[in-house]
Each structure stands twice: as structure tokens, then as C-alpha cells.
Design a protein around this motif. Sequence first.
Motif, PDB file in Angstrom:
ATOM      1  N   ARG A  22       0.873  -1.222  -0.074  1.00 34.55           N
ATOM      2  CA  ARG A  22       0.054  -0.047  -0.094  1.00 34.55           C
ATOM      3  C   ARG A  22       0.993   1.195  -0.097  1.00 34.55           C
ATOM      4  O   ARG A  22       1.876   1.346   0.791  1.00 34.55           O
ATOM      5  CB  ARG A  22      -0.899  -0.028   1.276  1.00 34.55           C
ATOM      6  CG  ARG A  22      -2.042   1.037   1.126  1.00 34.55           C
ATOM      7  CD  ARG A  22      -3.284   0.448   0.444  1.00 34.55           C
ATOM      8  NE  ARG A  22      -4.278   1.540   0.538  1.00 34.55           N
ATOM      9  CZ  ARG A  22      -5.238   1.447  -0.131  1.00 34.55           C
ATOM     10  NH1 ARG A  22      -5.284   0.039  -0.883  1.00 34.55           N
ATOM     11  NH2 ARG A  22      -6.453   2.389  -0.190  1.00 34.55           N
ATOM     12  N   GLY A  23       0.654   2.411  -0.760  1.00 31.91           N
ATOM     13  CA  GLY A  23       1.243   3.454  -0.888  1.00 31.91           C
ATOM     14  C   GLY A  23       1.588   4.018  -2.169  1.00 31.91           C
ATOM     15  O   GLY A  23       0.796   3.695  -3.039  1.00 31.91           O
ATOM     16  N   GLU A  24       2.419   4.945  -2.355  1.00 31.20           N
ATOM     17  CA  GLU A  24       2.563   5.679  -3.588  1.00 31.20           C
ATOM     18  C   GLU A  24       4.181   5.815  -3.895  1.00 31.20           C
ATOM     19  O   GLU A  24       4.930   5.454  -3.240  1.00 31.20           O
ATOM     20  CB  GLU A  24       2.421   7.100  -3.424  1.00 31.20           C
ATOM     21  CG  GLU A  24       0.720   7.322  -3.272  1.00 31.20           C
ATOM     22  CD  GLU A  24       0.317   8.776  -2.975  1.00 31.20           C
ATOM     23  OE1 GLU A  24       1.097   9.460  -3.606  1.00 31.20           O
ATOM     24  OE2 GLU A  24      -0.857   8.821  -2.894  1.00 31.20           O
ATOM     25  N   LEU A  25       4.437   5.832  -5.203  1.00 33.92           N
ATOM     26  CA  LEU A  25       5.892   5.821  -5.761  1.00 33.92           C
ATOM     27  C   LEU A  25       6.121   7.191  -6.476  1.00 33.92           C
ATOM     28  O   LEU A  25       4.890   7.590  -7.120  1.00 33.92           O
ATOM     29  CB  LEU A  25       6.190   4.762  -6.542  1.00 33.92           C
ATOM     30  CG  LEU A  25       6.374   3.437  -6.157  1.00 33.92           C
ATOM     31  CD1 LEU A  25       6.400   2.323  -7.205  1.00 33.92           C
ATOM     32  CD2 LEU A  25       7.450   3.159  -5.051  1.00 33.92           C
ATOM     33  N   ALA A  26       7.104   7.628  -6.504  1.00 32.33           N
ATOM     34  CA  ALA A  26       7.166   9.107  -7.055  1.00 32.33           C
ATOM     35  C   ALA A  26       6.911   8.708  -8.653  1.00 32.33           C
ATOM     36  O   ALA A  26       7.767   7.926  -9.153  1.00 32.33           O
ATOM     37  CB  ALA A  26       8.791   9.546  -6.907  1.00 32.33           C
ATOM     38  N   ALA A  27       6.265   9.606  -9.355  1.00 29.52           N
ATOM     39  CA  ALA A  27       6.163   9.437 -10.904  1.00 29.52           C
ATOM     40  C   ALA A  27       6.118  10.881 -11.528  1.00 29.52           C
ATOM     41  O   ALA A  27       5.393  11.576 -11.330  1.00 29.52           O
ATOM     42  CB  ALA A  27       4.389   8.852 -11.049  1.00 29.52           C
ATOM     43  N   PRO A  28       7.060  10.770 -12.365  1.00 33.60           N
ATOM     44  CA  PRO A  28       8.071   9.592 -12.817  1.00 33.60           C
ATOM     45  C   PRO A  28       9.276   9.811 -11.657  1.00 33.60           C
ATOM     46  O   PRO A  28       9.330  10.445 -10.882  1.00 33.60           O
ATOM     47  CB  PRO A  28       8.773  10.349 -13.920  1.00 33.60           C
ATOM     48  CG  PRO A  28       8.467  11.892 -14.023  1.00 33.60           C
ATOM     49  CD  PRO A  28       7.413  12.023 -13.241  1.00 33.60           C
ATOM     50  N   PRO A  29      10.110   8.651 -11.594  1.00 27.82           N
ATOM     51  CA  PRO A  29      10.200   7.606 -12.763  1.00 27.82           C
ATOM     52  C   PRO A  29       9.189   6.624 -12.649  1.00 27.82           C
ATOM     53  O   PRO A  29       9.053   5.747 -13.650  1.00 27.82           O
ATOM     54  CB  PRO A  29      11.272   6.987 -12.249  1.00 27.82           C
ATOM     55  CG  PRO A  29      11.679   7.363 -10.859  1.00 27.82           C
ATOM     56  CD  PRO A  29      10.973   8.362 -10.410  1.00 27.82           C
ATOM     57  N   ALA A  30       8.350   6.433 -11.818  1.00 29.56           N
ATOM     58  CA  ALA A  30       7.530   5.436 -11.666  1.00 29.56           C
ATOM     59  C   ALA A  30       6.207   5.692 -12.660  1.00 29.56           C
ATOM     60  O   ALA A  30       5.935   6.918 -12.877  1.00 29.56           O
ATOM     61  CB  ALA A  30       6.833   5.249 -10.300  1.00 29.56           C
ATOM     62  N   GLN A  31       5.328   4.759 -13.407  1.00 30.67           N
ATOM     63  CA  GLN A  31       4.250   5.056 -13.780  1.00 30.67           C
ATOM     64  C   GLN A  31       3.091   4.985 -12.930  1.00 30.67           C
ATOM     65  O   GLN A  31       3.099   4.255 -11.920  1.00 30.67           O
ATOM     66  CB  GLN A  31       4.022   3.700 -14.835  1.00 30.67           C
ATOM     67  CG  GLN A  31       5.199   3.396 -15.832  1.00 30.67           C
ATOM     68  CD  GLN A  31       5.492   4.537 -16.791  1.00 30.67           C
ATOM     69  OE1 GLN A  31       4.722   5.171 -17.278  1.00 30.67           O
ATOM     70  NE2 GLN A  31       6.622   4.856 -16.984  1.00 30.67           N
TER      71      GLN A  31
END
Length: 158
Positions: A22-31
Motif C-alpha cells: 500500500r502506498g505511492e511511488l514518485a511518478a516519474p520515474p514510476a508509472q
Amino acid sequence: MPGLEDLYREIILDHYRNPRNRGELAAPPAQRVEGYNPLCGDEIVVYLLVSDGEVNDVKITGQGCSISQSSASMMSAAVKGKTVDEARALIRAFKGMMSIHESRLEGEGDDAADQLLEEVKLGDLEALQGVVKFPVRIKCATLSWNTLAQGLDQAASA
Ligand code: ZN
């Protein structure tokens, strides 16, 4: 002794109450890809970090029914660390399992596909198979997988 249906309900509730990744990734670089199931109001956001043909990280946010959210949790656990090809094959296998008529996987029909389907059925994902009996809920179960497929396409063209 609890029946299989009870066991499956437990697995689904466990993923619903304690969602994996659960959570978020920095987009970009993530999609970052959003999915929405208007039939039930389920929302899923999939964050996908793909590099060198591998799904390095997956994070999920969203809200909705227990089927949609637990399926997203299971999906994230299943594809994290897999190659993109394996992730796509898992999507096909899962959607094959979710199809009402147990049709053979399109364009596959070989031992590799059978083995994958077996793998899917052996894991927590099998718990979602009971959903097939309730056609309205199939879209809840496949939402995160369709969103994942979109993210993989997006990563491939990035
Ligand atoms: Zn739903």
C-alpha cells in the motif's frame, strides 16, 4: 473444520484489512495509472517501477469493495519482482481464471500457460475464483489487473 469457502473468505478479508504494498511511488520515474469500475465505484491507482524488463516495485492506493481491494493487494504481491513478461502472463492467467467459461488462454494453449494457471490457483489468488459465480463482481476482481496491464504498456512506451 472450516470449509474452503470460509478459508477463501478469510484470505480475501486478510488482504482487505492488511493490504500489501500500500502506498505511492514518485511518478516519474514510476508509472501512475488510475482504474475505475463504475459498476461498483471501485477506484485503484497502481504505481509501477519498471526497469530492465523487470517490475522492481509496485504500490497501490484506492478504495472500494473488499473484492477490488484484496485483488489489488494480491496482484501487487504476485507481480513484484517478476519480469514484465511474467507479469503479463500472470494477467492472462488470472483473467483466464476469471472468465466464466473456463476458456483456454488465448494464443497460449501450451504447457507454460497451464503451469502458470496452476501457479495462480495455488496461491491466494485462488480465493478470488469464487467470484466467478457472481458476474457483477468479476469487474471488481479484474480492475487492478487491467490497470496493471495499462501501466506495463505505459512503461513500455516511456
Ligand atoms: Zn467492487
